[in-house]
Each structure stands twice: as C-alpha cells, then as structure tokens.
Design an enzyme around this catalytic site. Structure first.
Site, PDB file in Angstrom:
ATOM      1  N   CYS A  30      28.339  45.263  40.473  1.00  0.00           N
ATOM      2  CA  CYS A  30      26.655  44.833  40.733  1.00  0.00           C
ATOM      3  C   CYS A  30      26.253  45.075  42.411  1.00  0.00           C
ATOM      4  O   CYS A  30      27.319  45.478  43.141  1.00  0.00           O
ATOM      5  CB  CYS A  30      26.615  43.183  40.762  1.00  0.00           C
ATOM      6  N   ARG A  88      27.014  50.896  41.346  1.00  0.00           N
ATOM      7  CA  ARG A  88      27.678  49.568  41.064  1.00  0.00           C
ATOM      8  C   ARG A  88      27.536  48.716  39.976  1.00  0.00           C
ATOM      9  O   ARG A  88      28.209  47.834  39.743  1.00  0.00           O
ATOM     10  CB  ARG A  88      27.334  48.735  42.615  1.00  0.00           C
ATOM     11  N   TRP A 139      26.375  44.706  36.640  1.00  0.00           N
ATOM     12  CA  TRP A 139      27.356  44.986  35.720  1.00  0.00           C
ATOM     13  C   TRP A 139      27.702  43.714  35.218  1.00  0.00           C
ATOM     14  O   TRP A 139      28.236  42.792  35.718  1.00  0.00           O
ATOM     15  CB  TRP A 139      28.436  45.632  36.400  1.00  0.00           C
ATOM     16  N   ASN A 147      26.471  38.667  43.420  1.00  0.00           N
ATOM     17  CA  ASN A 147      27.641  39.208  42.830  1.00  0.00           C
ATOM     18  C   ASN A 147      28.983  38.433  42.851  1.00  0.00           C
ATOM     19  O   ASN A 147      29.027  37.536  43.840  1.00  0.00           O
ATOM     20  CB  ASN A 147      28.074  40.352  43.765  1.00  0.00           C
ATOM     21  N   GLY A 148      29.849  38.445  41.950  1.00  0.00           N
ATOM     22  CA  GLY A 148      31.017  37.638  42.126  1.00  0.00           C
ATOM     23  C   GLY A 148      30.895  36.957  40.744  1.00  0.00           C
ATOM     24  O   GLY A 148      30.153  36.863  39.821  1.00  0.00           O
ATOM     25  N   GLU A 166      46.114  60.909  36.100  1.00  0.00           N
ATOM     26  CA  GLU A 166      44.606  61.046  36.743  1.00  0.00           C
ATOM     27  C   GLU A 166      43.798  61.690  36.131  1.00  0.00           C
ATOM     28  O   GLU A 166      42.529  61.607  35.852  1.00  0.00           O
ATOM     29  CB  GLU A 166      44.656  61.434  38.419  1.00  0.00           C
ATOM     30  N   LYS A 196      40.208  60.440  34.291  1.00  0.00           N
ATOM     31  CA  LYS A 196      38.949  60.985  34.386  1.00  0.00           C
ATOM     32  C   LYS A 196      38.432  61.364  33.178  1.00  0.00           C
ATOM     33  O   LYS A 196      37.251  61.213  32.913  1.00  0.00           O
ATOM     34  CB  LYS A 196      39.127  62.316  35.393  1.00  0.00           C
ATOM     35  N   GLU A 224      37.200  58.305  31.205  1.00  0.00           N
ATOM     36  CA  GLU A 224      36.110  57.551  31.904  1.00  0.00           C
ATOM     37  C   GLU A 224      34.729  58.284  31.562  1.00  0.00           C
ATOM     38  O   GLU A 224      33.869  57.566  31.114  1.00  0.00           O
ATOM     39  CB  GLU A 224      36.416  57.620  33.273  1.00  0.00           C
ATOM     40  N   HIS A 260      59.242  60.881  23.006  1.00  0.00           N
ATOM     41  CA  HIS A 260      59.498  59.330  22.896  1.00  0.00           C
ATOM     42  C   HIS A 260      58.621  58.601  22.177  1.00  0.00           C
ATOM     43  O   HIS A 260      58.147  57.370  22.545  1.00  0.00           O
ATOM     44  CB  HIS A 260      60.040  58.868  23.958  1.00  0.00           C
ATOM     45  N   LYS A 268      31.718  51.114  39.878  1.00  0.00           N
ATOM     46  CA  LYS A 268      32.411  51.746  41.175  1.00  0.00           C
ATOM     47  C   LYS A 268      33.128  50.900  41.801  1.00  0.00           C
ATOM     48  O   LYS A 268      34.388  51.438  41.863  1.00  0.00           O
ATOM     49  CB  LYS A 268      31.340  52.457  42.030  1.00  0.00           C
TER      50      LYS A 268
END
Length: 602
Positions: free
Chosen positions: A2, A27, A73, A99-100, A477, A481, A484, A500, A597
């Site tokens: 947010c 955000r 968000w 926010n929160g 990573e 990416k 995402e 395995h 983000k």
C-alpha cells in the site's frame, strides 16, 4: 504494501496526489483513491484497479489545497470500489488512508455499529474514521480525538487523515513507514520518498509513536502523549530521474540495465589498499562474534544465502534464516551473535520482528538496506547501505546484485575481524576483480542471447533452475524472478537434489537452466545430463570455461572472472530471461499480480 500520499500547502493538491500515487504504485495496485479538502466538504474519489483507472473516473478534477491519497494492496477484503481508500465516517466528515493491519478491528467495528455507525466496506481501516468521529463528540479538539483513536488501535499502522472544515492533515505511524517531505510552500507525507521526490529532497523519517499535524505554513511532531519531539531533516541523494522509466518500456527493464551504475555506487570507496572498508565499521568491531545469522525474506534471502555460503567457507558458524521463521528457528542467541538483517526497503515486517527478537537476547544487529532512515537502519545497532538508488519494479533486480556485492564485502570484513575465521586464500583476487564487475555486467547486457532463448522456450510447461554451492542461491533467485513476472511454473534446486524427487517432473517441455561459476560445477553437470537424458533441453548459464558448456543445448555466457562474481553475472542473464519471457507473454511486468514491493505486514 500500500502507498500513502498527502499534501498540504498553497495551490491545488490534486495533480500532486495523483502523480504521487503513480510514483507509489509499486507498493500496491488493487485500487486507488484520493480525498480533497477545499472548504466545502471532503470530496472522496476512489475505484478498484490502478491509478490510471482512478484518473479515468475523474471527469472534472476535484480542487483543494489539502488532500490525501492511497494505492492499495489488499489484506482485508477484495479489491473493490467499496474497499478502496480513503474511508470515511458515516457523515463523510473524516477521511482516512491507512497502511498496516488493525488487529482488533472486529471488536471495534461491532462496538461502533452498536453506537449507530454505518460501515460500507470489508476493511479493517474503516474503523479509524468512525473512531475519530466518535471521539470528536467528547473531545476538545480533533487532535485529541485522533490521539484517543490511535490509543484504541492494536496492530500496525501509518495513517493520514482529513477533517471537514480544518486546514490540516493529521498523521501517525506504528510499525509501518511514513516520511515527511519539506518544501518551501508545501508539505508532503508518504510511505516512501519517490512519492514526492519531484518536489523536494528534504525529508524527515518519522518514528513509531510520532503524531504529525500539518498546516499550510507549519508542521508539528509530537509523541502520542502530546510532548513535542525533534526529528532530524535529511537530504535524499536520489535523482528524481532515477525513479522514472526513461527510455525503457518497463521499470524492471530499466533497473536491470542500470545495474552497472548501481554496482559502481555500491563498490565506491569500500576497497582501500587491498582491504574492505566500511565507514561505519571501525576495525575489530566483530572480534567478539562467534556466530553469524542472516535474516531476510524473498530475494533478500537469496542474497543472504550467497553471503552465508562464503562465510561458512571462511570457517564462521553461520545460519541463513527466513525472517518469518526466526522466532522458532533461531536457536541460541547471545551477545556473541551477530544478526544481519537484509532488507531492500528496511521496512519488511518479518525482518524487523527478527531484529527486535535478536536485540532482546543481546545479540548485535546490523541492517543491510537500500533506504537511509528506514526502520531497520534506525533500529539495528549498525546499518550498511547498498546504494542502489530507487527501485520501482516489484521484482527486485539491481537491489539483489547490490545486496550480494555488499554482503560479499561484509563477509571479507568479518573473516578479517573474527579470530576463529580463516579468510579465503584468493581474497586479493576477489577484490581486484570486483573493480571490473560493473563493466562485466555491461558486457552481459550488451551480448545476452536471453531474448532468443525466451522465445525458443516460451511454450514450455515448466522451467527448472539448478546450481551447486554459490550457484544454488542464484538458481533459487532465477526461479523466483521467473515465476514472479511470467506466472509460469518455475522451481530452483540444489543440483544434487534434482534426482531426489524433482526429476519426476522433467520432460522435453521443461528446460533446465544450469548455473555455474567456474568452480565446483561437476555436480551440476552430472545432474544436468540426467535431466537431458529424459528429454529436457539444458541451458548452461556461466563462463565459457564451465564443463557444462560442452554438454548443454544452449549457453548464456558471462565474462571470465572470480567465481563469486561469475555467479552474480549468471544472475543478470537469468533476470533477462525472465524479463523477455514475461514480455512475450504480455504480463504486467512491473505490477505482477498479488505482489507488492514492500511487505510491511506479517
């Protein structure tokens, strides 16, 4: 997680609010809204969707010199018009953005409804304007009512509020970031600096428990009891152009291509006479440390893994722990433990909780972050900045590279300080080759065949990434990416783990990206061949000298350099593969679904 923007001053606020929301959209982008105070009531405009959708609904722009805005968000309630911020009380006299997470909102909502308040959303935020309205009836001032309302809340928040008939913006924070921007004839509040960087670089980073009252020509900061507090004014050294896309189609593309500059900034002044030097770390600072713990989430966790592998090689007892699991997984912690918190924003809720837990056990804490004045930088005993500049794309790219380089330098410093550690034999070569690293990244960017490979494999059903040692974290990573921003199935594994279980998923429609550094690559080669024998095409990602190149179906090359830097060059190739694959699939690259983000809630 947010984005908040608020503006007060002389002249109209609406365009400033809208541009601030566009700068903050990384955000959150589920919904957006603004509220403007112009002497004839508080006018609220909000909608589900992106900021562009909000702008499209404004047939005529509301005018007023005071306003607040929000890009969301979703946490409580789906992304609908009703759940978009700002929220108001029943009469529409109080407007709030937040926010929160308010933990006790169910209880507060039931209490307020019993007192006649009407609710229209599923959000926890909506209780806040109703609380303010309720307390205004029995308080001497709105400010006093807001203090009472805040005192009633349990959880985390950054709040900005307007009240009909008052030329003020009220704001407060606890556990969620809020920064005050100062200009000659206007003030700003935002959850992040890029919201108002076009207007001012003079900022005050607010702290938990601060309450701010902004008026057109003044501002006051007090604690929740009303006692005035002083906060220093800092100058942000980011260029406003750094927060724009420039000539690129996407922020992510720009940030991938800006890595040579970002890395040069990361490295500058940190190698002196063949040794690592950090301004804020006096010689011998870590001499009493016998255990190092890294705590991080997501991409930052992978950067921490990269450093953790190097510290273990140097003989230091090291653990890399997901911040969300720190409380149950940390094990014994005491004053001889160094806890390194890796967080791009410096506001990641789980990472901050881990720092506080470590501090409560007398551990030394160190934050590695990109944001000066962030909560992590203030709360940790020491802070080191990665100096990557603003990053807007949700999928971290240049900040991962800068984190990994900063942490690698830090591992060298730790190995030199801690008597029980053994610095690596090729430390001199490691530091010498780092000088060429930004140019090597430029070479990768100029010569990469990632676009062609992305097109070749775009009809695949799965994408696998493997690596051994340092390459393992790069493989993880790379897979992160890819998933995402493409929304395709991608997984990363340690090379030896492929057989395995994951090998059962391998087909001719599942290309395997095998990451190499030029060191300890034989295990990766062996496992890649096993996948290849089952039909999977193999892409070697690493230097031309890697044994993987001889068996691979394709090769994404990196310049010859020290193995530590080769792994990070391989990561740049994987960033490009993800970007080009997402472009071909026409994904929302800078705003991937369900992601934001900065994750400031647990």
């Amino acid at each position: 997680m947010c984005g908040i923007i608020a503006r007060i001053g002389h002249g109209d606020a609406t365009e400033t609010l809208l541009s601030g929301l566009e700068n903050l959209e990384y955000r959150g982008y589920d919904s957006a809204g603004i509220a403007v105070q112009n002497g004839s009531g508080v006018k609220v405009h909000k909608t589900s969707g992106e900021v562009a959708d909000l702008k499209a609904t404004l047939d005529t722009r509301p005018s007023g010199n005071i306003g607040i805005g929000h890009t969301r968000w979703s946490t409580h309630g789906p992304p609908t018009d009703e759940n978009a911020h700002p929220h108001t009380d029943t009469a529409g006299d109080v407007a709030v953005v937040h926010n929160g997470v308010i933990d006790n909102y169910d209880e507060l909502r039931a209490q307020l409804q019993s007192q006649g308040h009407e609710f229209h959303s599923d959000t926890d935020t909506e209780v806040i304007p109703h609380l303010i309205d309720e307390y205004r009836q029995d308080s001497a001032s709105t400010e006093q009512a807001i203090r009472k309302a805040i005192d009633t809340l349990e959880g985390s928040y950054a709040i900005a509020a307007l009240v009909d008939g008052e030329e003020r913006v009220y704001a407060a924070r606890k556990g969620s970031p809020l920064v005050l921007g100062l200009d000659d004839d206007e003030w700003f509040l935002a959850s992040d600096v890029p919201a108002f960087l076009d207007y001012t670089d003079q900022v005050i980073y607010l702290e938990d428990g601060d309450l701010v009252v902004l008026e057109p020509d003044s501002y006051r900061i007090t604690d929740l009891g009303g006692t005035p507090v002083e906060r220093p004014v800092d100058t942000v050294d980011w260029d406003p152009d750094d927060a724009g896309k420039g000539e690129y189609d996407h922020y992510m593309e720009k940030e991938i291509h800006s890595q040579p500059t970002a890395l040069a900034n990361t490295i500058e002044g940190r190698i002196e006479n063949g040794t690592v030097s950090f301004d804020d770390l006096e010689p011998g600072k870590f001499a009493d440390i016998d255990t190092v713990q890294f705590v991080a989430c997501g991409t930052s966790y992978h950067a921490a893994m990269y450093a953790g592998q190097q510290l273990r090689t140097a003989g230091l007892q090291t653990a890399v722990i997901r911040a969300s699991e720190y409380e149950t997984s940390a094990g014994p912690i005491d004053e001889s433990t160094l806890v390194i918190a890796v967080t791009q924003s410096g506001e990641t809720a789980d990472t901050l909780d881990a720092v506080r837990t470590a501090a409560s056990h007398d551990a030394q804490t160190l934050a590695v972050t990109n944001v000066v004045g962030s909560t992590a930088a203030r709360e940790a005993d020491t802070a080191i900045y990665i100096r990557a500049g603003p990053e807007v794309g949700v999928a971290a790219t240049k900040t991962y590279s800068s984190q990994a380089v900063t942490l690698t330098l830090l591992t060298q410093r730790l190995a030199a300080d801690v008597p029980e550690a053994t610095p690596v034999d090729d430390s001199e070569e490691l530091l010498e080759t780092l000088e060429d690293f930004p140019q090597h990244v430029e070479t990768v960017l100029e010569t990469s065949q990632a676009r062609l490979l992305a097109r070749e494999f775009m009809n695949s059903t799965s994408y696998f990434f493997i690596g051994n040692g340092l390459s393992h974290s790069v493989a993880l990573e790379g897979a992160l990416k890819f998933k995402e921003i493409t929304y395709e199935h991608a997984e990363g594994f340690a090379s030896g783990e492929l057989k395995h279980g994951p090998l059962a998923l391998v087909t001719e429609k599942s290309p395997l990206f095998a990451v190499s550094t030029g060191d300890a690559d034989e295990k990766t080669k062996t496992n890649a061949i096993e996948a290849q024998s089952r039909g999977a095409p193999i892409v070697a990602v690493g230097p031309a000298t890697s044994p993987l190149v001889d068996v691979a179906d394709a090769h994404l090359s990196v310049p010859d350099t020290h193995p530590v830097w080769a792994g990070l060059l391989a990561n740049v190739q994987l960033q490009l593969v993800s970007y080009h694959a997402a472009t071909l699939l026409e994904r929302s690259i800078d705003k991937p679904r369900n992601l934001a983000k900065s994750v400031t809630v647990e």
